[in-house]
Design a protein around this motif. Structure first.
Motif, PDB file in Angstrom:
ATOM      1  N   TRP A 162      -6.554   9.632  13.106  1.00  0.00           N
ATOM      2  CA  TRP A 162      -5.083   9.546  13.109  1.00  0.00           C
ATOM      3  C   TRP A 162      -4.356  10.859  12.842  1.00  0.00           C
ATOM      4  N   TYR A 163      -4.723  11.583  11.792  1.00  0.00           N
ATOM      5  CA  TYR A 163      -3.853  12.650  11.284  1.00  0.00           C
ATOM      6  C   TYR A 163      -4.024  13.998  11.985  1.00  0.00           C
ATOM      7  N   ASN A 164      -4.375  13.955  13.270  1.00  0.00           N
ATOM      8  CA  ASN A 164      -4.381  15.170  14.057  1.00  0.00           C
ATOM      9  C   ASN A 164      -3.817  14.857  15.440  1.00  0.00           C
ATOM     10  N   ASP A 174      -8.853   5.431  15.045  1.00  0.00           N
ATOM     11  CA  ASP A 174      -7.582   4.835  14.617  1.00  0.00           C
ATOM     12  C   ASP A 174      -6.790   4.331  15.826  1.00  0.00           C
ATOM     13  N   ASP A 175      -5.542   4.011  15.584  1.00  0.00           N
ATOM     14  CA  ASP A 175      -4.610   3.506  16.587  1.00  0.00           C
ATOM     15  C   ASP A 175      -4.631   4.387  17.848  1.00  0.00           C
ATOM     16  N   GLY A 176      -4.607   3.743  19.032  1.00  0.00           N
ATOM     17  CA  GLY A 176      -4.485   4.510  20.266  1.00  0.00           C
ATOM     18  C   GLY A 176      -5.516   4.161  21.328  1.00  0.00           C
ATOM     19  N   SER A 236       1.398   6.028   0.548  1.00  0.00           N
ATOM     20  CA  SER A 236       1.957   6.217   1.889  1.00  0.00           C
ATOM     21  C   SER A 236       1.058   7.134   2.709  1.00  0.00           C
ATOM     22  N   ASP A 237       1.386   7.292   3.970  1.00  0.00           N
ATOM     23  CA  ASP A 237       0.678   8.263   4.809  1.00  0.00           C
ATOM     24  C   ASP A 237       0.995   9.670   4.328  1.00  0.00           C
ATOM     25  N   VAL A 238      -0.008  10.524   4.384  1.00  0.00           N
ATOM     26  CA  VAL A 238       0.213  11.931   4.078  1.00  0.00           C
ATOM     27  C   VAL A 238       0.932  12.548   5.279  1.00  0.00           C
ATOM     28  N   ARG A 278      10.995   3.959   0.749  1.00  0.00           N
ATOM     29  CA  ARG A 278       9.896   3.995  -0.231  1.00  0.00           C
ATOM     30  C   ARG A 278       8.509   3.821   0.390  1.00  0.00           C
ATOM     31  N   ASP A 279       8.431   3.316   1.617  1.00  0.00           N
ATOM     32  CA  ASP A 279       7.131   3.055   2.247  1.00  0.00           C
ATOM     33  C   ASP A 279       6.802   4.082   3.326  1.00  0.00           C
ATOM     34  N   ASP A 280       7.695   5.039   3.504  1.00  0.00           N
ATOM     35  CA  ASP A 280       7.578   5.989   4.618  1.00  0.00           C
ATOM     36  C   ASP A 280       6.559   7.100   4.321  1.00  0.00           C
ATOM     37  N   HIS A 286       9.264  -1.548  12.975  1.00  0.00           N
ATOM     38  CA  HIS A 286       9.820  -0.761  14.089  1.00  0.00           C
ATOM     39  C   HIS A 286       8.741  -0.002  14.860  1.00  0.00           C
ATOM     40  N   ASN A 287       7.528   0.034  14.319  1.00  0.00           N
ATOM     41  CA  ASN A 287       6.481   0.841  14.962  1.00  0.00           C
ATOM     42  C   ASN A 287       6.213   0.341  16.378  1.00  0.00           C
ATOM     43  N   TRP A 288       5.778   1.240  17.228  1.00  0.00           N
ATOM     44  CA  TRP A 288       5.493   0.955  18.644  1.00  0.00           C
ATOM     45  C   TRP A 288       6.710   0.315  19.347  1.00  0.00           C
ATOM     46  N   SER A 335       0.811  -1.231   0.000  1.00  0.00           N
ATOM     47  CA  SER A 335       0.000   0.000   0.000  1.00  0.00           C
ATOM     48  C   SER A 335       0.836   1.269   0.000  1.00  0.00           C
ATOM     49  N   TRP A 336       1.824   1.319   0.900  1.00  0.00           N
ATOM     50  CA  TRP A 336       2.548   2.568   1.148  1.00  0.00           C
ATOM     51  C   TRP A 336       3.669   2.846   0.158  1.00  0.00           C
ATOM     52  N   THR A 337       4.084   1.834  -0.617  1.00  0.00           N
ATOM     53  CA  THR A 337       5.302   1.965  -1.429  1.00  0.00           C
ATOM     54  C   THR A 337       5.093   2.892  -2.627  1.00  0.00           C
ATOM     55  N   LEU A 380     -13.182   1.027  13.037  1.00  0.00           N
ATOM     56  CA  LEU A 380     -12.136   0.840  14.052  1.00  0.00           C
ATOM     57  C   LEU A 380     -10.884   0.291  13.379  1.00  0.00           C
ATOM     58  N   TRP A 381      -9.733   0.871  13.774  1.00  0.00           N
ATOM     59  CA  TRP A 381      -8.432   0.432  13.258  1.00  0.00           C
ATOM     60  C   TRP A 381      -7.918  -0.741  14.083  1.00  0.00           C
ATOM     61  N   LEU A 382      -7.340  -1.725  13.442  1.00  0.00           N
ATOM     62  CA  LEU A 382      -6.534  -2.702  14.150  1.00  0.00           C
ATOM     63  C   LEU A 382      -5.513  -3.333  13.218  1.00  0.00           C
ATOM     64  N   VAL A 424     -13.690  -2.139   9.494  1.00  0.00           N
ATOM     65  CA  VAL A 424     -12.411  -2.258  10.187  1.00  0.00           C
ATOM     66  C   VAL A 424     -11.290  -1.835   9.236  1.00  0.00           C
ATOM     67  N   LYS A 425     -10.428  -0.954   9.744  1.00  0.00           N
ATOM     68  CA  LYS A 425      -9.224  -0.585   8.983  1.00  0.00           C
ATOM     69  C   LYS A 425      -8.145  -1.549   9.430  1.00  0.00           C
ATOM     70  N   LEU A 426      -7.756  -2.464   8.555  1.00  0.00           N
ATOM     71  CA  LEU A 426      -6.822  -3.532   8.922  1.00  0.00           C
ATOM     72  C   LEU A 426      -5.443  -3.181   8.387  1.00  0.00           C
TER      73      LEU A 426
HETATM   74  C1  9PG Z   1      -1.498   3.916  12.898  1.00  0.00           C
HETATM   75  C2  9PG Z   1      -1.119   4.358  11.498  1.00  0.00           C
HETATM   76  C3  9PG Z   1      -2.325   4.918  10.709  1.00  0.00           C
HETATM   77  C4  9PG Z   1      -1.924   5.166   9.262  1.00  0.00           C
HETATM   78  C5  9PG Z   1      -1.353   3.892   8.675  1.00  0.00           C
HETATM   79  C6  9PG Z   1      -0.153   3.437   9.495  1.00  0.00           C
HETATM   80  O1  9PG Z   1       6.658   3.498   7.500  1.00  0.00           O
HETATM   81  N1  9PG Z   1       6.242   3.828   8.613  1.00  0.00           N
HETATM   82  O2  9PG Z   1       7.009   4.047   9.566  1.00  0.00           O
HETATM   83  C7  9PG Z   1       4.842   3.976   8.840  1.00  0.00           C
HETATM   84  C8  9PG Z   1       4.360   4.304  10.087  1.00  0.00           C
HETATM   85  C9  9PG Z   1       3.012   4.441  10.302  1.00  0.00           C
HETATM   86  C10 9PG Z   1       2.151   4.242   9.262  1.00  0.00           C
HETATM   87  C11 9PG Z   1       2.619   3.919   8.024  1.00  0.00           C
HETATM   88  C12 9PG Z   1       3.985   3.772   7.799  1.00  0.00           C
HETATM   89  O3  9PG Z   1       0.813   4.456   9.474  1.00  0.00           O
HETATM   90  O4  9PG Z   1      -0.989   4.050   7.352  1.00  0.00           O
HETATM   91  O5  9PG Z   1      -3.041   5.579   8.504  1.00  0.00           O
HETATM   92  O6  9PG Z   1      -3.420   4.031  10.770  1.00  0.00           O
HETATM   93  O7  9PG Z   1      -0.563   3.230  10.847  1.00  0.00           O
HETATM   94  O8  9PG Z   1      -0.415   3.432  13.612  1.00  0.00           O
END
Ligand code: 9PG
Length: 552
Positions: free
Chosen positions: A220-222, A252-254, A418-420, A432-434, A324-326, A76-78, A290-292, A359-361
């Protein structure tokens, strides 16, 4: 595709000894290749236990200087975009590659979201690779080279303009073959862009589960993971009090105590639990989301502490971190019965007891970071997506952080970029996935062929708010315009009660249902994107620099 012109480039191991093979067979195996209806099918008959180090099929192909080549990023993110034959793929410098693959950064899992640990970058101009499918475009015409299934292993499509070839590789690491096995089904389709993609999806037998555009909110984005019942209720009330209609409100996450312990809500943040939150969302007439990350677990989670054996292990039997997340996380082995039962139970509670509709998986790639149980990464990811759909029945799934083709037709919505970021900045040497606004904008445009075919595309959020924001209002509106033109899930993360008149008008305009027909969208100069489309019968041209989000 002509069988007579195809060449094999195979490296393999039998009994610990390495061999090379450039033909359809030898003493260890034979390959059965046929072309029917422009589909190349290759099957293997192994007479000994064979492991492939490289499995390439080379197809001669003549490129022109004006061709545009699209290669699909791993997940997805690449980042994914079109290149000129003389161009070069955006890659990490040798130094960054060294740092993320050979140092502590690897141990903490930094490179795990992408393909860098199991696929070599070409590191040359004129050669471009992507996952599952890719195309060469000449004006409005495209030639797609696309796998029809990744169940036999991931397919990598490489366009090698230096050698005038298309190379179709199978990612078969870690698997030992014996006897008869299918290895490849590849379609070669030529035609106008839209019509060629229709035929490609027909051949795959994939239909979108959903065809609705939806407008909504994600937390998430705030606030990122700093959410609470109070913050959520305030944003929910603000949305319900204004007149633009929202379909969906997604947490989202949290909310969870720990990644992995999805059913243990953080009571300091959500004292009344997550069912009450779903009920309040429903009371405002919206779908509750709900995100998981259903496969993920951190070391400190109860899940990991009680069931370390349910998680993926490396070849030495050690827990293998998958990102590496969390502070580093691990992923469940989807073939473990205990793990499967746990995942099923989590969805049963979230969807049926708590009553969430969507669900946002996320972080799904974790399921297939290593080949295991004599299965390829591709097969594992296909099985993982089957499991998720089985668990979720007819509820809506928004896929995220997922290798794309195994999710085709399995999820209702899918993140395709990727995430905005809160700013619009171009950083050299980004993984590339950041997180990156230029990356996500390019993906929204160049992966538009998936929208309404594989699922409905989620281009990630747009933001109109003035605070906690480092884009100009023009840039924020440009993101909104691109998302609503090319994407189908239009989410914000703002507290809309902070909006002034301009922002209210921009929100209304972005959410308005419009009849859109894309005419073209491409780089017309380095970094200069031009998108031409009809909007309710009116011709619109957007021309901007993807690096800085300025109109030109
Ligand atoms: C929740 C977030 C949000 C977001 C998702 C995902 O490459 N990375 O380090 C990276 C970190 C977080 C990330 C994507 C990539 O975000 O895309 O919408 O739900 O998880 O933790």
């Amino acid at each position: 595709m002509d069988l007579n012109t195809i060449k094999y480039d195979i490296k393999y191991v039998v009994d610990g000894k390495k061999y090379v093979c450039n033909s359809g067979g030898n003493q260890h195996f034979s390959l059965d290749a046929v072309v029917e209806d422009d589909i190349l099918k290759v099957a293997l008959n192994a007479k000994a236990k064979v492991r492939f180090l490289k499995f390439d099929i080379k197809i001669p192909y003549k490129y022109n200087a004006n061709d545009r080549i699209f290669v699909n990023g791993y997940q997805s993110w690449t980042d994914s975009m079109e290149y000129k034959p003389s161009g070069q793929m955006k890659e990490l410098t040798r130094l960054t590659e060294f740092l993320v693959t050979k140092t502590l950064l690897r141990r903490i899992g930094l490179p795990k979201a992408g393909d860098i640990l199991f696929w070599d970058y070409p590191r040359k101009s004129g050669i471009f690779y992507g996952w599952s499918y890719g195309y060469v475009r000449r004006g409005e015409d495209v030639e797609i080279f696309g796998s029809l299934t990744e169940r036999y292993g991931y397919t990598v499509v490489t366009f090698d303009c230096n050698n005038n070839e298309v190379v179709i590789s199978k990612e078969l690491q870690g698997v030992e073959y014996m006897g008869e096995n299918k290895l490849l089904e590849l379609a070669h389709i030529s035609g106008k862009y839209e019509e060629a993609f229709d035929r490609y999806f027909d051949k795959m037998g994939v239909k979108p589960r959903e065809t609705k555009k939806r407008c909504g909110y994600t937390s998430w984005y705030n606030y990122y993971n700093r959410i609470s019942q109070d913050v959520i209720n305030r944003d929910l009330e603000s949305i319900a009090a204004q007149d633009t209609k929202f379909d969906c409100f997604q947490i989202d996450d949290g909310y969870q105590e720990n990644i992995g312990d999805w059913l243990t809500t953080d009571k300091n943040k959500f004292p009344d639990g997550m069912k009450v939150v779903a009920d309040s969302i429903h009371s405002k007439g919206m779908l509750a989301g709900l995100w998981l990350a259903p496969f993920a677990g951190v070391k400190r989670s109860r899940l990991f502490k009680e069931h370390p054996d349910w998680f993926i292990k490396d070849k030495h039997g050690r827990s293998y971190n998958t990102g590496h997340n969390w502070g580093g996380f691990y992923s469940l082995d989807i073939y473990n019965e205990g793990a499967r039962a746990y995942i099923k139970h989590v969805f049963d509670v979230v969807l049926n007891e708590w009553g969430y509709d969507l669900v946002k998986l996320d972080f799904l790639y974790g399921a297939c970071v290593l080949p295991m149980h004599n299965k390829t990464r591709g097969e594992i990811m296909c099985d993982a997506m089957d499991l998720l759909r089985e668990c979720c029945g007819d509820k809506l799934i928004l896929g995220c952080g997922v290798p794309l083709m195994p999710a085709f037709g399995k999820v209702d919505y899918c993140r395709i970029g990727s995430d905005v970021e809160l700013s619009w900045q171009h950083k050299k040497n980004k993984i590339r996935d950041d997180v990156s606004t230029p990356h996500t904008i390019c993906n929204t445009i160049f992966r538009r062929h998936l929208n309404g075919r594989a699922w409905m595309n989620d281009p990630d959020v747009f933001m109109l708010r003035d605070y906690n924001m480092y884009m100009t209002f023009e840039q924020r509106k440009l993101v909104a315009k691109i998302n609503s033109t090319f994407g189908s899930l239009l989410f914000i993360s703002d507290d809309v009660s902070s909006y002034g008149e301009e922002q209210k008008a921009a929100l209304k305009e972005t959410f308005a249902q419009k009849d859109i027909k894309i005419i073209s969208a491409e780089f017309v100069q380095d970094d200069i994107m031009q998108a031409v489309f009809e909007e309710d019968g009116k011709l619109v041209t957007l021309k901007f620099n993807v690096r800085n989000g300025q109109y030109v």
